[in-house]
Design an enzyme around this catalytic site. Sequence first.
Site, PDB file in Angstrom:
ATOM      1  N   SER A 124       0.857  -1.184   0.000  1.00 13.01           N
ATOM      2  CA  SER A 124       0.000   0.000   0.000  1.00 13.01           C
ATOM      3  C   SER A 124       0.888   1.226   0.000  1.00 13.01           C
ATOM      4  CB  SER A 124      -0.925   0.020   1.219  1.00 13.01           C
ATOM      5  OG  SER A 124      -0.177   0.162   2.418  1.00 13.01           O
ATOM      6  N   GLY A 143       2.667   2.729  -2.050  1.00 15.55           N
ATOM      7  CA  GLY A 143       3.947   2.709  -2.734  1.00 15.55           C
ATOM      8  C   GLY A 143       5.053   1.934  -2.053  1.00 15.55           C
ATOM      9  N   GLU A 184      -7.498   5.059  -7.653  1.00 14.01           N
ATOM     10  CA  GLU A 184      -6.436   5.766  -8.360  1.00 14.01           C
ATOM     11  C   GLU A 184      -6.474   5.450  -9.856  1.00 14.01           C
ATOM     12  OE1 GLU A 184      -4.738   7.890  -6.677  1.00 14.01           O
ATOM     13  OE2 GLU A 184      -5.353   7.241  -4.679  1.00 14.01           O
ATOM     14  N   GLU A 215      -4.964   1.490  -8.695  1.00 12.21           N
ATOM     15  CA  GLU A 215      -5.141   0.784  -7.439  1.00 12.21           C
ATOM     16  C   GLU A 215      -6.292   1.408  -6.674  1.00 12.21           C
ATOM     17  OE1 GLU A 215      -2.023   2.725  -4.381  1.00 12.21           O
ATOM     18  OE2 GLU A 215      -1.054   1.647  -6.033  1.00 12.21           O
ATOM     19  N   ASP A 222      -2.692  11.681   1.137  1.00 11.70           N
ATOM     20  CA  ASP A 222      -2.501  13.089   0.816  1.00 11.70           C
ATOM     21  C   ASP A 222      -3.514  13.605  -0.200  1.00 11.70           C
ATOM     22  OD1 ASP A 222      -0.110  12.856   2.383  1.00 11.70           O
ATOM     23  OD2 ASP A 222       0.782  11.883   0.645  1.00 11.70           O
ATOM     24  N   THR A 223      -3.929  12.751  -1.116  1.00  9.66           N
ATOM     25  CA  THR A 223      -4.841  13.209  -2.161  1.00  9.66           C
ATOM     26  C   THR A 223      -6.182  13.641  -1.589  1.00  9.66           C
ATOM     27  OG1 THR A 223      -5.552  10.936  -2.542  1.00  9.66           O
ATOM     28  CG2 THR A 223      -3.762  11.759  -3.899  1.00  9.66           C
ATOM     29  N   ARG A 280       5.785  11.734   6.272  1.00  6.34           N
ATOM     30  CA  ARG A 280       4.811  12.813   6.219  1.00  6.34           C
ATOM     31  C   ARG A 280       4.575  13.348   7.637  1.00  6.34           C
ATOM     32  NH1 ARG A 280       2.716   8.416   3.287  1.00  6.34           N
ATOM     33  NH2 ARG A 280       2.297   8.788   1.076  1.00  6.34           N
TER      34      ARG A 280
END
Length: 403
Positions: A161, A163, A275, A288, A296-297, A375
């Site tokens: 997940s 990346g 995505e 995905e 973040d999106t 993050r």
Amino acid sequence: MEIGSPLLVGSKKIMLLGSGELGKEMAIEAQRMGVEVIAVDRYDMAPPAMHVAHRRYVINMLDKNAIKALVHREGPPDAIIAEIEAINTDALVELEEEGFKVVPNARAVKICMNRIELRRLAAEKLQLPTTRYFFAESVEDVKRACKDLGFPCLLKPEMSSSGHGHVLISKYDDVERGFKEALAHARGGSSSKVVVEEYVKIDRELTVLTYRYLLGNNVVTNTVLPIEHQRPEGVYYYVESWHPATVSEEIMKRARDYAIRLVNELGGLGIYGVEILITRDGRVLFSEAAPRPPHDTGLVTLVSTDINEFQIHVRSALGLPTPEVKLVTPAAAHVILADTETWAPRITGLEEALRIPGGVQVRLFGKPFTYRHRRMGIVLATGSTVQEAREKARLAASLIKVR
């Protein structure tokens, strides 16, 4: 529906399995609705949702019996929300079979965490367009796949997940190293398989927030206007997002169609982050999906929409409707990343960032330690146009440092 007071008889109660910054926003939205919140994670103090929950527990998130024992102890939560995919999904399946409510549902969490099962569902069952791919469980399998796909090619661990474990392979000499690296970063325990994907040149990337909610006895599926985002070349986390997307209506329509088809197959209640890739040669491809508010999106909806993604998820988890979500202003988000590893970090530059006029906000996650590219917060900005919002968010983020 009746909602009693938290910590008293008759209260509504949600349990967050995973307590990061997404869980923190869900906890805040749940508490605004008078809902009791239990935060669970694999370590103490660090997870942001633990800072705002009514109670917190620390367990091994891969231990099936630990998860089940905790759920029974809280007896029972009105909803068990999977905030991360790196948990024992068999526990969720068994709890659901016992009658507990898993959000969105146990099957969806299990499939979305498993890149092989997700690709089989999307590409083979639903016939959604994707990159070309092969499944591999040995170095020789990867070499054969790369020969067919051509270099470079992308390796993704079966359990993944956000990346984690994605490795770009440029030549045969890199295959063994890349295969081992992908498996070493797999989520949720051991894995022996990878997905080998065609590497495509990406022009645009979209997230389609797609949610299912109860309306009477029926389940309704709806979407939020797509969000656009970008990341540096070769990096698999998103750095900048903006809302609404600046793609054509035709691309938006296709992206929403792919998302609705997938989410209706996965079922359950709650929000999914689907995505979508738009390649430089014009293909619109499914990439995905996350069975929860995406990272973040989706955080941009804290300022861009009248109802944010976290409130949508909590409403759906409780069986409440969200018939419509409206864009109220163009907005952008930019992550604040750490450069080094340290305990007790300090965030600086806030005075300078917040001097920028017109709709700049900062959300700090409150994590007590950092590592490279972790993050640590996000800048949110609004504007009369997407471009204006992006410029504000970029400038503000450039002024904020993690020391």
